[in-house]
Design a protein around this motif. Sequence first.
Motif, PDB file in Angstrom:
ATOM      1  N   LEU A  91       0.830  -1.213   0.000  1.00 54.43           N
ATOM      2  CA  LEU A  91       0.000   0.000   0.000  1.00 54.43           C
ATOM      3  C   LEU A  91       0.860   1.257   0.000  1.00 54.43           C
ATOM      4  O   LEU A  91       0.601   2.211  -0.736  1.00 54.43           O
ATOM      5  N   LEU A  92       1.881   1.250   0.832  1.00 61.56           N
ATOM      6  CA  LEU A  92       2.744   2.423   0.958  1.00 61.56           C
ATOM      7  C   LEU A  92       3.466   2.705  -0.355  1.00 61.56           C
ATOM      8  O   LEU A  92       3.520   3.855  -0.812  1.00 61.56           O
ATOM      9  N   PHE A  93       4.015   1.671  -0.971  1.00 56.61           N
ATOM     10  CA  PHE A  93       4.738   1.886  -2.218  1.00 56.61           C
ATOM     11  C   PHE A  93       3.778   2.316  -3.324  1.00 56.61           C
ATOM     12  O   PHE A  93       4.114   3.170  -4.154  1.00 56.61           O
ATOM     13  N   GLY A  94       2.585   1.747  -3.331  1.00 57.55           N
ATOM     14  CA  GLY A  94       1.579   2.199  -4.293  1.00 57.55           C
ATOM     15  C   GLY A  94       1.249   3.673  -4.100  1.00 57.55           C
ATOM     16  O   GLY A  94       1.098   4.426  -5.076  1.00 57.55           O
ATOM     17  N   GLY A  95       1.158   4.094  -2.831  1.00 58.56           N
ATOM     18  CA  GLY A  95       0.919   5.509  -2.538  1.00 58.56           C
ATOM     19  C   GLY A  95       2.038   6.402  -3.036  1.00 58.56           C
ATOM     20  O   GLY A  95       1.798   7.508  -3.548  1.00 58.56           O
ATOM     21  N   LEU A  96       3.267   5.933  -2.896  1.00 56.37           N
ATOM     22  CA  LEU A  96       4.421   6.699  -3.389  1.00 56.37           C
ATOM     23  C   LEU A  96       4.334   6.902  -4.899  1.00 56.37           C
ATOM     24  O   LEU A  96       4.568   8.003  -5.411  1.00 56.37           O
ATOM     25  N   ILE A  97       3.993   5.835  -5.617  1.00 60.96           N
ATOM     26  CA  ILE A  97       3.902   5.910  -7.078  1.00 60.96           C
ATOM     27  C   ILE A  97       2.797   6.883  -7.500  1.00 60.96           C
ATOM     28  O   ILE A  97       2.981   7.719  -8.397  1.00 60.96           O
ATOM     29  N   VAL A  98       1.643   6.796  -6.832  1.00 64.58           N
ATOM     30  CA  VAL A  98       0.517   7.678  -7.165  1.00 64.58           C
ATOM     31  C   VAL A  98       0.879   9.140  -6.942  1.00 64.58           C
ATOM     32  O   VAL A  98       0.655  10.002  -7.803  1.00 64.58           O
ATOM     33  N   CYS A  99       1.456   9.444  -5.770  1.00 59.24           N
ATOM     34  CA  CYS A  99       1.820  10.835  -5.459  1.00 59.24           C
ATOM     35  C   CYS A  99       2.901  11.356  -6.406  1.00 59.24           C
ATOM     36  O   CYS A  99       2.864  12.518  -6.828  1.00 59.24           O
ATOM     37  N   THR A 100       3.870  10.494  -6.732  1.00 63.03           N
ATOM     38  CA  THR A 100       4.929  10.904  -7.654  1.00 63.03           C
ATOM     39  C   THR A 100       4.361  11.207  -9.035  1.00 63.03           C
ATOM     40  O   THR A 100       4.717  12.217  -9.663  1.00 63.03           O
ATOM     41  N   TYR A 101       3.454  10.364  -9.501  1.00 65.25           N
ATOM     42  CA  TYR A 101       2.843  10.567 -10.820  1.00 65.25           C
ATOM     43  C   TYR A 101       2.052  11.872 -10.864  1.00 65.25           C
ATOM     44  O   TYR A 101       2.221  12.678 -11.795  1.00 65.25           O
ATOM     45  N   TYR A 102       1.188  12.083  -9.871  1.00 59.66           N
ATOM     46  CA  TYR A 102       0.382  13.309  -9.869  1.00 59.66           C
ATOM     47  C   TYR A 102       1.255  14.540  -9.681  1.00 59.66           C
ATOM     48  O   TYR A 102       0.992  15.596 -10.267  1.00 59.66           O
ATOM     49  N   GLY A 103       2.291  14.431  -8.855  1.00 60.08           N
ATOM     50  CA  GLY A 103       3.203  15.563  -8.680  1.00 60.08           C
ATOM     51  C   GLY A 103       3.877  15.931  -9.987  1.00 60.08           C
ATOM     52  O   GLY A 103       3.988  17.126 -10.337  1.00 60.08           O
ATOM     53  N   TRP A 104       4.332  14.920 -10.745  1.00 57.97           N
ATOM     54  CA  TRP A 104       4.979  15.167 -12.035  1.00 57.97           C
ATOM     55  C   TRP A 104       4.003  15.803 -13.034  1.00 57.97           C
ATOM     56  O   TRP A 104       4.352  16.767 -13.731  1.00 57.97           O
ATOM     57  N   GLN A 105       2.778  15.286 -13.084  1.00 58.24           N
ATOM     58  CA  GLN A 105       1.786  15.849 -14.004  1.00 58.24           C
ATOM     59  C   GLN A 105       1.478  17.308 -13.676  1.00 58.24           C
ATOM     60  O   GLN A 105       1.363  18.154 -14.581  1.00 58.24           O
ATOM     61  N   LEU A 106       1.381  17.617 -12.398  1.00 56.85           N
ATOM     62  CA  LEU A 106       1.051  18.990 -11.987  1.00 56.85           C
ATOM     63  C   LEU A 106       2.183  19.962 -12.301  1.00 56.85           C
ATOM     64  O   LEU A 106       1.927  21.100 -12.738  1.00 56.85           O
ATOM     65  N   ILE A 107       3.442  19.557 -12.096  1.00 61.83           N
ATOM     66  CA  ILE A 107       4.524  20.497 -12.405  1.00 61.83           C
ATOM     67  C   ILE A 107       4.680  20.654 -13.924  1.00 61.83           C
ATOM     68  O   ILE A 107       5.108  21.717 -14.393  1.00 61.83           O
TER      69      ILE A 107
END
Length: 548
Positions: free
Chosen positions: A185-201
């Motif tokens: 779950l934690l690693f999945g959360g990391l991937i999700v946050c990283t993806y959305y962070g990249w898309q937003l920047i």
Amino acid sequence: MNWLDITIVIVYIVFFLGMGYFFKDNKDAKDYFLGGRSMGWFPLSLSTMATQLSAISFISAPAFVGLKLNGGMKWLTFEFAVPLAMAFILLFIIPPLFRSGVVSIYEFIERRFAPSTRLILSIVFQISKALGTGVMVYTIAIILQAVLDIDYVYTVLIISAITIVYSWQGGMKAVVWGDAIQMILLFGGLIVCTYYGWQLIQDHGGLSQGFDPERLKVIDFNMGIGAGEEYGLWPMIFGGFFLYVSYYGCDQSQAQRMLSAKNESTIRQLLLANGLLRFPVVLVYCTMGLFIGALLTMAPDFMTEIAATTQKYFPADYAATGYKADLMIPVFITKYLPHGFIGILMVAILSAAMSSLSSTVNSLSAVSVEDFFNRGKEKLSNTKYMLYSKISVVFWGVACIACSFLFGGSKSAVIEIINAIGSVFYGPVLVTFILAIFSKKVNHIGMNVGILTAVGINLIFSKTIQGLFHIDLGFEIFWIWLNVTGVVIALVVAYVVSAMTSKIPVKTDTGISFAIKKEDYQRNEVYILLIFFVVIVAFGFLVPKIFG
């Protein structure tokens, strides 16, 4: 959070309570605290990483990279010593420890030194672990309160009650499989946050538009002595080496997982997996922190919300810096992620907190029962053993929550506080095990005095302890050096005092073999870990070019 997010959290809670019930059939110590010594390398590897890469890592490490003053990608230097430590443990610590057949690793120390040495180490472990876990529980509870507007008391009750129940019911099997699920779950959360962070920047013009190049620097050759001297290459390698050898090899919460393995081959696989996989995971959450930190400068309303939340819930931090760095990830989740993902990521944070708490509670209970109630010639019956074990689980669950208030007001990044607390104790603990295995000249008096002296001196120079008691010595040493000073002081004092008390014999009739076999030195895993160490240090030099 809306109804979908709340439903996800409730389903998760029910699932974990059911998992404790599923693993409830434990007949004796090896079942309850060692999972019947039947665990495979995969769940044990995930469990080991989940305990170390906790909710604090998910929240505080990215905040260090993206927002904390003088932070940045230098956090990666924390990982450089991990492969070296895994290789050392694989060669020198685990073979004699696993072959001893103990439940509490401090029983191993009693066989070589004396009951007093065992009790000193056991108490040191219990104090340091309860304090560190208290910091973690407090921080997660107070941050979730600030972001979700759920009262701190209810958050603590959710985290602690669920953890105590499934640990109480299921023992080590529930803890390990719970950790494995939580790591996913934690690693999945990391991937999700990283993806959305990249898309937003990207939507705001790209990484270069809002990024401080200084945060890309990984390698710093400062020595970690003096104001502002932190995270230098040499202190992180030497101090980190002793920290990780002690933590993974001589700390009950981690060693207990290795003692739960089917055989030594499983342990070698576990150590290799942990030595190789930790760095990529840490790189992901550092990258996540880099992206989300860049977004802060591109989206002023994001920073405004962090500042407003800080002002409301953390007035001391607001007065000092205008923000609390540890709020960056939770505010990002609730502000930018769609519903459903918010619920999953709140579950990831809760689950990671429970992972750390369950591991601590289980290991503290094992140590308490073994070192205080099941010692000597007369052993507890299985019925009494299980009764005392379950009472201990509840006791330590409550004790960890009580400890959370001690460090609640600290202004330091919480992940630094936890490591700083452990660093006071790790060096002397490591020396005790090393001397137990390799030395025939140190008696229990020398070892006891060495432990207490090293811990006492480390406490004096710990900035975290100084801050707790409002002490200022006018001299600063980066806390990771305390792992080295603890080793050196304990080693020197142990030999000197043993020489001065030479009439007291060194205990040699241990009842177990401390010998390390020839084949223990001929492991491919060791060479793989040493090569990986070189690779990640070289990668550290390339990070500014890769992200720049």
